[in-house]
Design an enzyme around this catalytic site. Structure first.
Site, PDB file in Angstrom:
ATOM      1  N   LYS A  19       1.425  -0.005 -13.299  1.00 55.23           N
ATOM      2  CA  LYS A  19       1.749  -1.270 -12.627  1.00 55.23           C
ATOM      3  C   LYS A  19       2.146  -2.260 -13.709  1.00 55.23           C
ATOM      4  CE  LYS A  19      -0.672  -0.960  -8.284  1.00 55.23           C
ATOM      5  NZ  LYS A  19      -0.909   0.485  -8.423  1.00 55.23           N
ATOM      6  N   ASP A  64       5.048   1.717 -10.432  1.00 56.78           N
ATOM      7  CA  ASP A  64       4.698   1.328  -9.070  1.00 56.78           C
ATOM      8  C   ASP A  64       5.409   0.023  -8.726  1.00 56.78           C
ATOM      9  OD1 ASP A  64       2.928   3.448  -8.795  1.00 56.78           O
ATOM     10  OD2 ASP A  64       1.133   2.235  -9.155  1.00 56.78           O
ATOM     11  N   GLN A  87      10.252  -0.039  -1.563  1.00 56.90           N
ATOM     12  CA  GLN A  87       9.394  -0.260  -0.395  1.00 56.90           C
ATOM     13  C   GLN A  87      10.267  -0.457   0.847  1.00 56.90           C
ATOM     14  OE1 GLN A  87       8.001  -3.623  -2.506  1.00 56.90           O
ATOM     15  NE2 GLN A  87       5.905  -2.869  -2.739  1.00 56.90           N
ATOM     16  N   ARG A 137      10.444   6.784  -5.964  1.00 57.57           N
ATOM     17  CA  ARG A 137       9.430   7.071  -4.946  1.00 57.57           C
ATOM     18  C   ARG A 137       9.679   6.078  -3.800  1.00 57.57           C
ATOM     19  NH1 ARG A 137       3.984   5.039  -6.774  1.00 57.57           N
ATOM     20  NH2 ARG A 137       3.744   7.002  -7.893  1.00 57.57           N
ATOM     21  N   LYS A 150       6.320   2.863   2.284  1.00 55.12           N
ATOM     22  CA  LYS A 150       6.518   1.766   3.252  1.00 55.12           C
ATOM     23  C   LYS A 150       6.324   0.404   2.581  1.00 55.12           C
ATOM     24  CE  LYS A 150       5.107   4.006   7.574  1.00 55.12           C
ATOM     25  NZ  LYS A 150       4.065   4.068   8.630  1.00 55.12           N
ATOM     26  N   GLY A 151       5.327   0.293   1.713  1.00 53.82           N
ATOM     27  CA  GLY A 151       4.994  -1.000   1.095  1.00 53.82           C
ATOM     28  C   GLY A 151       3.693  -1.518   1.678  1.00 53.82           C
ATOM     29  N   THR A 203       4.423   9.206   1.839  1.00 57.31           N
ATOM     30  CA  THR A 203       3.955   8.751   3.152  1.00 57.31           C
ATOM     31  C   THR A 203       2.954   9.757   3.711  1.00 57.31           C
ATOM     32  OG1 THR A 203       4.612   8.058   5.367  1.00 57.31           O
ATOM     33  CG2 THR A 203       5.854   9.891   4.414  1.00 57.31           C
ATOM     34  N   HIS A 204       2.063   9.246   4.587  1.00 56.07           N
ATOM     35  CA  HIS A 204       1.175  10.129   5.354  1.00 56.07           C
ATOM     36  C   HIS A 204       1.541  10.051   6.822  1.00 56.07           C
ATOM     37  CE1 HIS A 204      -0.871   7.912   2.088  1.00 56.07           C
ATOM     38  NE2 HIS A 204      -1.185   9.126   1.685  1.00 56.07           N
ATOM     39  N   ARG A 218      -6.896  -2.565  -0.558  1.00 57.47           N
ATOM     40  CA  ARG A 218      -5.622  -2.190   0.080  1.00 57.47           C
ATOM     41  C   ARG A 218      -5.777  -0.898   0.879  1.00 57.47           C
ATOM     42  NH1 ARG A 218      -3.425  -3.958  -4.865  1.00 57.47           N
ATOM     43  NH2 ARG A 218      -2.958  -1.859  -5.605  1.00 57.47           N
ATOM     44  N   ARG A 219      -6.527   0.061   0.328  1.00 58.32           N
ATOM     45  CA  ARG A 219      -6.694   1.338   1.035  1.00 58.32           C
ATOM     46  C   ARG A 219      -7.519   1.135   2.310  1.00 58.32           C
ATOM     47  NH1 ARG A 219      -3.399   2.260  -2.241  1.00 58.32           N
ATOM     48  NH2 ARG A 219      -2.264   1.738  -0.354  1.00 58.32           N
TER      49      ARG A 219
HETATM   50  P1  FDA Z   1       0.680   4.578   7.758  1.00 57.15           P
HETATM   51  O1  FDA Z   1      -0.032   3.444   7.095  1.00 57.15           O
HETATM   52  O2  FDA Z   1       1.245   4.345   9.107  1.00 57.15           O
HETATM   53  O3  FDA Z   1      -0.322   5.807   7.756  1.00 57.15           O
HETATM   54  C1  FDA Z   1      -0.005   7.005   8.446  1.00 57.15           C
HETATM   55  C2  FDA Z   1      -1.311   7.719   8.719  1.00 57.15           C
HETATM   56  O4  FDA Z   1      -1.930   8.086   7.479  1.00 57.15           O
HETATM   57  C3  FDA Z   1      -2.376   6.860   9.398  1.00 57.15           C
HETATM   58  O5  FDA Z   1      -2.214   6.863  10.790  1.00 57.15           O
HETATM   59  C4  FDA Z   1      -3.648   7.542   8.957  1.00 57.15           C
HETATM   60  O6  FDA Z   1      -3.866   8.732   9.696  1.00 57.15           O
HETATM   61  C5  FDA Z   1      -3.335   7.920   7.548  1.00 57.15           C
HETATM   62  N1  FDA Z   1      -3.733   6.894   6.572  1.00 57.15           N
HETATM   63  C6  FDA Z   1      -2.926   6.029   5.919  1.00 57.15           C
HETATM   64  N2  FDA Z   1      -3.623   5.268   5.058  1.00 57.15           N
HETATM   65  C7  FDA Z   1      -4.912   5.660   5.184  1.00 57.15           C
HETATM   66  C8  FDA Z   1      -6.118   5.270   4.539  1.00 57.15           C
HETATM   67  N3  FDA Z   1      -6.147   4.326   3.593  1.00 57.15           N
HETATM   68  N4  FDA Z   1      -7.265   5.889   4.892  1.00 57.15           N
HETATM   69  C9  FDA Z   1      -7.274   6.871   5.826  1.00 57.15           C
HETATM   70  N5  FDA Z   1      -6.147   7.294   6.480  1.00 57.15           N
HETATM   71  C10 FDA Z   1      -4.991   6.688   6.152  1.00 57.15           C
HETATM   72  N6  FDA Z   1       2.862   0.872  -1.838  1.00 57.15           N
HETATM   73  C11 FDA Z   1       3.458  -0.103  -2.575  1.00 57.15           C
HETATM   74  O7  FDA Z   1       3.666  -1.213  -2.081  1.00 57.15           O
HETATM   75  N7  FDA Z   1       3.832   0.154  -3.874  1.00 57.15           N
HETATM   76  C12 FDA Z   1       3.650   1.366  -4.456  1.00 57.15           C
HETATM   77  O8  FDA Z   1       4.015   1.559  -5.616  1.00 57.15           O
HETATM   78  C13 FDA Z   1       3.041   2.393  -3.678  1.00 57.15           C
HETATM   79  N8  FDA Z   1       2.814   3.624  -4.209  1.00 57.15           N
HETATM   80  C14 FDA Z   1       2.387   4.650  -3.378  1.00 57.15           C
HETATM   81  C15 FDA Z   1       2.291   5.946  -3.874  1.00 57.15           C
HETATM   82  C16 FDA Z   1       1.970   6.992  -3.018  1.00 57.15           C
HETATM   83  C17 FDA Z   1       1.904   8.390  -3.561  1.00 57.15           C
HETATM   84  C18 FDA Z   1       1.712   6.728  -1.631  1.00 57.15           C
HETATM   85  C19 FDA Z   1       1.416   7.842  -0.681  1.00 57.15           C
HETATM   86  C20 FDA Z   1       1.745   5.450  -1.172  1.00 57.15           C
HETATM   87  C21 FDA Z   1       2.057   4.386  -2.026  1.00 57.15           C
HETATM   88  N9  FDA Z   1       2.083   3.084  -1.575  1.00 57.15           N
HETATM   89  C22 FDA Z   1       2.657   2.108  -2.362  1.00 57.15           C
HETATM   90  C23 FDA Z   1       1.421   2.712  -0.303  1.00 57.15           C
HETATM   91  C24 FDA Z   1       2.392   2.720   0.853  1.00 57.15           C
HETATM   92  O9  FDA Z   1       3.278   1.639   0.738  1.00 57.15           O
HETATM   93  C25 FDA Z   1       1.633   2.597   2.185  1.00 57.15           C
HETATM   94  O10 FDA Z   1       0.918   1.434   2.197  1.00 57.15           O
HETATM   95  C26 FDA Z   1       0.695   3.756   2.476  1.00 57.15           C
HETATM   96  O11 FDA Z   1       1.225   4.970   2.042  1.00 57.15           O
HETATM   97  C27 FDA Z   1       0.462   3.881   3.979  1.00 57.15           C
HETATM   98  O12 FDA Z   1       1.692   4.092   4.621  1.00 57.15           O
HETATM   99  P2  FDA Z   1       2.059   5.457   5.353  1.00 57.15           P
HETATM  100  O13 FDA Z   1       3.507   5.704   5.109  1.00 57.15           O
HETATM  101  O14 FDA Z   1       1.156   6.530   4.909  1.00 57.15           O
HETATM  102  O15 FDA Z   1       1.934   5.119   6.891  1.00 57.15           O
END
Ligand code: FDA
Length: 299
Positions: A91, A125, A155, A172, A175-176, A214-215, A276-277
């Site tokens: 970061k 990041d 993002q 990478r 979503k952000g 993404t998840h 954040r998590r």
């Molecule tokens: P979404 O938030 O809709 O989650 C989809 C599903 O995943 C949820 O319904 C749930 O089942 C599961 N889930 C998600 N988060 C969870 C949690 N904390 N605990 C339990 N279950 C959960 N952002 C950013 O702004 N700058 C960055 O540099 C990065 N870097 C980064 C690296 C990597 C490897 C990942 C995977 C993510 C990031 N992010 C990030 C974070 C990203 O922007 C975003 O906030 C999260 O990935 C959650 O978004 P999803 O796309 O997973 O969708």
């Protein structure tokens, strides 16, 4: 996210730190580099790659920023010594971006040069929107100077992101996670998803190496569709997930033959990352309730 969970998210800053630490332990390897190494060894054994993040975005002076850079040198050396399959994620605020651009640049460059000497890679990041322009600028500067073992993050919630795609070599896409005003960011869940797909298509079209971070099952499905349609070879993309989030889905992607990288944070500055998590955990209310009941019963 359900109404109760959203209400709890607003109250999170009032939750005592020890509770936050307990609830977020699944997202963080631990306080030390040994903890990160242990987690990465286990991930590698399960055919998952890793990227290690030294938690440190709360630094306040140049010495602390240099110390974070120093920790990255230690991480790169240990990865090398142990022959692990992991790169690093940095970061820029941790490397001093808010203190002095040149200090940050020097710190970043030293980490990138070290990584290159060890055949490794550095991902920057992306943080909140006040840093977007400077982050992309620094990435472009170093790439122009020949540092090709450097990648950045885009993002999908930012309205500008599709315009940022052209020319980026290694991205990478996520979503952000930061709270941004509607003037610059999509706030609607489906709009963010739609922009994610648009940006992913643009990145794939221009030949960028893309980390699909993404998840979200819908986005994983869209990415798989794109990968098939473009007949993308494995060296052009990888899936990326966070430590502690949807590990079974990660296992499945690996079993299906995709490269997958897990983001592994470690360190003593765990609070901001943990918040954040927890904010995006859809079951946060249940976890807080269980923790509270657990402690009451324990008493
Ligand atoms: P979404 O938030 O809709 O989650 C989809 C599903 O995943 C949820 O319904 C749930 O089942 C599961 N889930 C998600 N988060 C969870 C949690 N904390 N605990 C339990 N279950 C959960 N952002 C950013 O702004 N700058 C960055 O540099 C990065 N870097 C980064 C690296 C990597 C490897 C990942 C995977 C993510 C990031 N992010 C990030 C974070 C990203 O922007 C975003 O906030 C999260 O990935 C959650 O978004 P999803 O796309 O997973 O969708």
């Amino acid at each position: 996210m359900a109404l109760l969970d959203r209400a709890i998210v607003r109250l999170l800053p009032a939750v005592p730190k020890p509770v936050v630490q307990r609830l977020s332990s699944r997202y963080i390897a631990g306080p030390t580099l040994d903890d990160a190494m242990r987690v990465v060894r286990a991930l590698n054994a399960a055919r998952k790659l890793a990227t290690i993040d030294v938690l440190g975005e709360e630094i306040t002076n140049a010495d602390e920023a240099r110390a974070i850079a120093g920790q990255y040198h230690d991480v790169l050396a240990r990865i090398d010594e142990e022959g692990l399959d992991s790169n690093v994620s940095v970061k820029l605020t941790g490397l001093g971006l808010e203190l002095d651009y040149d200090l940050c640049r020097d710190n970043l460059e030293s980490v990138v040069v070290d990584a290159h000497a060890r055949g490794n890679f550095v991902r920057i990041d992306m943080e909140d929107s006040s840093t977007t322009e400077r982050t992309l600028q620094l990435y472009r500067e170093l790439r122009r100077e020949g540092h090709e073992n450097l990648g950045v993050v885009l993002q999908a919630y930012l309205r500008r992101t599709l315009d940022d795609v052209p020319g980026l070599g290694n991205v990478r896409l996520c979503k952000g996670i930061y709270v941004e005003p509607p003037a610059i960011a999509y706030r609607d869940f489906d709009e963010v998803r739609a922009n994610y797909v648009r940006c992913l298509e643009a990145l794939v079209d221009q030949g960028t190496h893309v980390g699909i971070a993404t998840h979200d099952e819908y986005l994983i499905g869209q990415a798989l569709r794109l990968i098939r349609a473009a007949a993308l070879p494995p060296e052009r993309y990888e899936f990326q997930m966070l430590l502690g989030v949807r590990p079974e889905r990660a296992d499945q992607l690996v079993a299906d033959g995709h490269r997958l990288r897990i983001y592994v944070p470690y360190g003593t500055h765990w609070y901001e990352y943990s918040m954040r998590r927890l904010q995006e955990n859809p079951k946060i209310a249940g976890y807080i309730a269980a923790d509270t009941v657990g402690r009451l019963v324990g008493r």
